[in-house]
Design a protein around this motif. Sequence first.
Motif, PDB file in Angstrom:
ATOM      1  N   TRP A  87       2.986   0.276   3.231  1.00 35.49           N
ATOM      2  CA  TRP A  87       1.664   0.883   3.424  1.00 35.49           C
ATOM      3  C   TRP A  87       0.856   0.042   4.395  1.00 35.49           C
ATOM      4  CZ3 TRP A  87      -1.592   4.874   2.252  1.00 35.49           C
ATOM      5  CH2 TRP A  87      -2.950   4.630   2.324  1.00 35.49           C
ATOM      6  N   PRO A  88       0.185   0.663   5.402  1.00 34.72           N
ATOM      7  CA  PRO A  88      -0.034   2.095   5.601  1.00 34.72           C
ATOM      8  C   PRO A  88       0.958   2.763   6.556  1.00 34.72           C
ATOM      9  CG  PRO A  88      -1.513   0.881   7.018  1.00 34.72           C
ATOM     10  CD  PRO A  88      -0.676  -0.140   6.296  1.00 34.72           C
ATOM     11  N   ARG A  89       2.142   2.189   6.737  1.00 39.76           N
ATOM     12  CA  ARG A  89       3.136   2.823   7.601  1.00 39.76           C
ATOM     13  C   ARG A  89       3.403   4.242   7.121  1.00 39.76           C
ATOM     14  NH1 ARG A  89       8.600  -0.385   8.007  1.00 39.76           N
ATOM     15  NH2 ARG A  89       9.518   1.363   6.842  1.00 39.76           N
ATOM     16  N   VAL A  90       3.638   5.148   8.051  1.00 35.48           N
ATOM     17  CA  VAL A  90       3.694   6.565   7.729  1.00 35.48           C
ATOM     18  C   VAL A  90       4.780   6.885   6.713  1.00 35.48           C
ATOM     19  CG1 VAL A  90       5.231   7.125   9.650  1.00 35.48           C
ATOM     20  CG2 VAL A  90       3.684   8.883   8.745  1.00 35.48           C
ATOM     21  N   ASP A  91       5.857   6.097   6.660  1.00 37.17           N
ATOM     22  CA  ASP A  91       6.948   6.389   5.732  1.00 37.17           C
ATOM     23  C   ASP A  91       6.908   5.516   4.488  1.00 37.17           C
ATOM     24  OD1 ASP A  91       7.605   3.992   6.927  1.00 37.17           O
ATOM     25  OD2 ASP A  91       9.761   4.432   7.004  1.00 37.17           O
ATOM     26  N   TRP A  92       5.725   5.021   4.135  1.00 30.38           N
ATOM     27  CA  TRP A  92       5.632   4.050   3.051  1.00 30.38           C
ATOM     28  C   TRP A  92       6.148   4.597   1.727  1.00 30.38           C
ATOM     29  CZ3 TRP A  92       2.795   4.562  -1.448  1.00 30.38           C
ATOM     30  CH2 TRP A  92       1.865   5.615  -1.487  1.00 30.38           C
ATOM     31  N   GLU A  93       5.917   5.895   1.452  1.00 31.61           N
ATOM     32  CA  GLU A  93       6.355   6.437   0.168  1.00 31.61           C
ATOM     33  C   GLU A  93       7.874   6.427   0.051  1.00 31.61           C
ATOM     34  OE1 GLU A  93       3.813   9.562  -1.931  1.00 31.61           O
ATOM     35  OE2 GLU A  93       3.586  10.109   0.169  1.00 31.61           O
ATOM     36  N   ALA A 127       9.830   4.264   1.914  1.00 28.43           N
ATOM     37  CA  ALA A 127      10.358   2.923   2.177  1.00 28.43           C
ATOM     38  C   ALA A 127       9.956   1.876   1.142  1.00 28.43           C
ATOM     39  CB  ALA A 127       9.900   2.456   3.559  1.00 28.43           C
ATOM     40  N   ALA A 128       8.881   2.079   0.407  1.00 30.37           N
ATOM     41  CA  ALA A 128       8.390   1.050  -0.508  1.00 30.37           C
ATOM     42  C   ALA A 128       9.363   0.830  -1.660  1.00 30.37           C
ATOM     43  CB  ALA A 128       7.012   1.436  -1.045  1.00 30.37           C
ATOM     44  N   SER A 129       9.655  -0.435  -1.922  1.00 28.36           N
ATOM     45  CA  SER A 129      10.562  -0.771  -3.027  1.00 28.36           C
ATOM     46  C   SER A 129       9.804  -1.099  -4.301  1.00 28.36           C
ATOM     47  CB  SER A 129      11.437  -1.966  -2.649  1.00 28.36           C
ATOM     48  OG  SER A 129      10.670  -3.159  -2.652  1.00 28.36           O
ATOM     49  N   TYR A 130       8.546  -1.513  -4.186  1.00 30.92           N
ATOM     50  CA  TYR A 130       7.726  -1.925  -5.326  1.00 30.92           C
ATOM     51  C   TYR A 130       8.335  -3.099  -6.081  1.00 30.92           C
ATOM     52  CZ  TYR A 130       5.685   2.631  -4.346  1.00 30.92           C
ATOM     53  OH  TYR A 130       5.104   3.695  -3.719  1.00 30.92           O
TER      54      TYR A 130
END
Length: 879
Positions: free
Chosen positions: A506-512, A514-517
Amino acid sequence: MSSGYAPPTLLSDRTDDLVSWYETTVESHDDAFEAAKELATRLGAHVAPEDDTDTNTGADTDTNTGADTDTNTGADADTATVEFGFWTPEIVDADVPESAVELELLTSPADLDPGETDHREVSFRRDRVSVRRAGEYHWAVVGGVRTGTRGTLGSLYQLVYEDENGEEQTIQDPVSYSVPFGAFAPAEVYDVGVLDETRTDREYFEALGTEDERVSTTEDDGLPRIDPATSMLEIHPGTATERGSLAGLAEVYEDIAGKQRAGDALEPWERAFAGYDGIQVMPLEPLTENKEQHDFWSVKQGESANTSTSEASGGSSDEQRESADISTSEGSSDEQRESDDKLTVEVARPEIINWGYDIVVSAFSAPNPAILETGRPDELVDFIAACHDLPRPVKVVFDVALGHADNRGAELLNDRYILGPGMYGKHLDYTEPTARAVFLEMQRRKMDFGADGIRVDGAQDFTSYDPETGEMYHDDDFLAEMDRVTQEVAGTEYRPWMIYEDGRPWPRVDWELAASYRTLIEQHPHSFQWSPITFAHNTPALLTFWATKWWRVREVGEFGGNWLTGVANHDTVRRGTQIDPTVEFNQSPVNPYLGEDYPDTIDEAYDNAASSMLFHCFLPGVPMDFAHANMRAPWGFVRDTDLTWNVKVVSDESKFCYWQVRDEDFDDDRFFRRVKDLGFESNDKLLVWMNALSAAVEATDYDLDVMADMLSAMDQPLGDDLSAADLEAYSYAWMRDVHEFANLSHWHDEQDDERMKFRLETREFRHDRPWLLADLDEDDDYFSYRHPTDGTVLYYGFRHSPAGDEQLLFAANMEGVTVDTSPEYLAEDAAEDENAPEIPTDGWEPALVAPGAEESSSSTDPSAVELDNGEAIVWRREL
């Protein structure tokens, strides 16, 4: 002030000692940051240890000579010796001479109640003393200063100096312990030592290091770390009770504790707060203020003989402040300057509408006075003590929002704290050594009020600039420093439960995607993060949510042991109410199985048996609920603190009327009084206007004047000659109405007894099985959903207790048409997956069954149950 009043006095010898300490500290460190961390501990105002030499005997020893000769008291019995420290690079860089800088102390009448929200004029005794400069710092040790306690308002203080234009400027203390009139007013000298010594939950902290300690982990340095909660509730203090205060919230938990000890039944609404052993309170930091709407500290005409008017930087409005010309008093040392004038100020305890995240960072270490009905920091400690005093003690987690500052923070912080503009206001500079150290000191002081855990808001926003690459990077080194901060309460040093919210990239457009949490968990294995199903954009009111998000839900089963889980929090419920339910393309439709209308749908989406049981009765991690979702009460993003974007904030909430306002709610005389006074007679008319306002914002790129012209042409009650000021006035009326509408006290009588009883039973099921925290065992446990869906997203799973004495079988209709299920059916479905363990079919007994679920009338399987949308069941099998 009495004629025997002895003014505060600079203590030269002790000030010299403080300056010497500063010099020794700087010289002993090669690393500027390490030196700054030590220096930051002495910044602000601290009641100094008693010194036998500090008796009030005469001016030659720089001590007070008033009628009273008690040590460090003068005429005021609540006075003491206080150390003051300020980091002031802006003064040094501007070549302001040391002689032009003074410490101003403002002492109120003894009967001033800082908890009063009524505006009234108060005459403060104004005294000034010289300060000593050392490097970029100013220091002073002052005797005879009134100190704040539970029953006493201490002297207020700020640094004052005359700039090159001859105008007086002020500097507030960013690491203060108390700001009773807000962050834009002088801070209060507050005795946190007395606060710590008198807190009623001292035994709770003293027990952390005993054999009966409530922590199971110990770090390499021997300090205990607080264990995670079993389940947690997120609360917004400003709308959680009718009083909108921490005292009101403490009373809720005191009443619950009393009933639990007496064996009395809780009211249905009280159950919304019970059954948890953790509470996450939304940010408690002092907030930004709107110059046109807020004025809690307004300086009036000074009463000294020689005054000159100048604009004060960092005031709560653009008022003019009066300051006296000071000359050295006869009989005092060269360092001592006194003024016998008074300062008249209009004051009030702040009343601010905000969800808590619009902080100015300055005074971060102090509690937000807007939620302290007493105006005393003791109220925060009392609330924590009430939580710790429950029959099953509840851990308190502070939501720490140090990832940004509101734009007005630049008025209170020097330029070295700020990197530049950012997504949410000002981007803080985490690489500046002293600023970096002060941010950490703010965290330490705030948490030392007695927090068990810390939730770092938006960890992905802690970014710094790399001059070599010209790019921003995630400042994980600073996040690691936050993790290293330890707390000391009631003589016990400990490490808090560490939680990060981190959605990088985040805030990269593909964050949802790409994010591993898991980034910060991997760096700090003891820490927790918000799960992907908990973070931000979460819309279970839309059909197919549970099907399309399956890949993320499955991750909770595989990696969730260090995650906070659940679908309802302050962000997700807000996001749900921002959905346009009328969209017919490029969006999944609203789930028709959740409710008959939009309010019913949103209520059921964030609070239903299936999702509650999924997270509390089966999946790993720490389930977290949101108090407003528990009570199916309205919630939205409201703030009256924004001078520039207030109309846009309201336009973003334009769909609120669809989701949260029933016609009977709007017609209720308690609600929406302000917009009704503006002429909006029905919810339908208000909805039409809100949609038009939202469209105008988008069409004009938020040009208020053009928007006003456009909206003047439509049939609406505000008139046919609207101005930008009219739009702003409407926005403030709307936000205040919604703030009142969302107060949980209005929804006590609306709680369904059966639903609230079952939700509490669901949480108790979790507490009876703490082993559910751990990740699913890849060999023996199983989690899946039925393939094909056949119109129903049926989640099911199988778990073993580590002790080998119990098995659980879970099934839930997450969305869709009614479905029959049974242990036999689930075992048969799982058998089609070659990777699934064998699920036994005998010995199962229902352990928890959602209200409404019943034996199937259509199945030939006698153990089959019929699950409607949002219903679930857990079977238990003893081994």
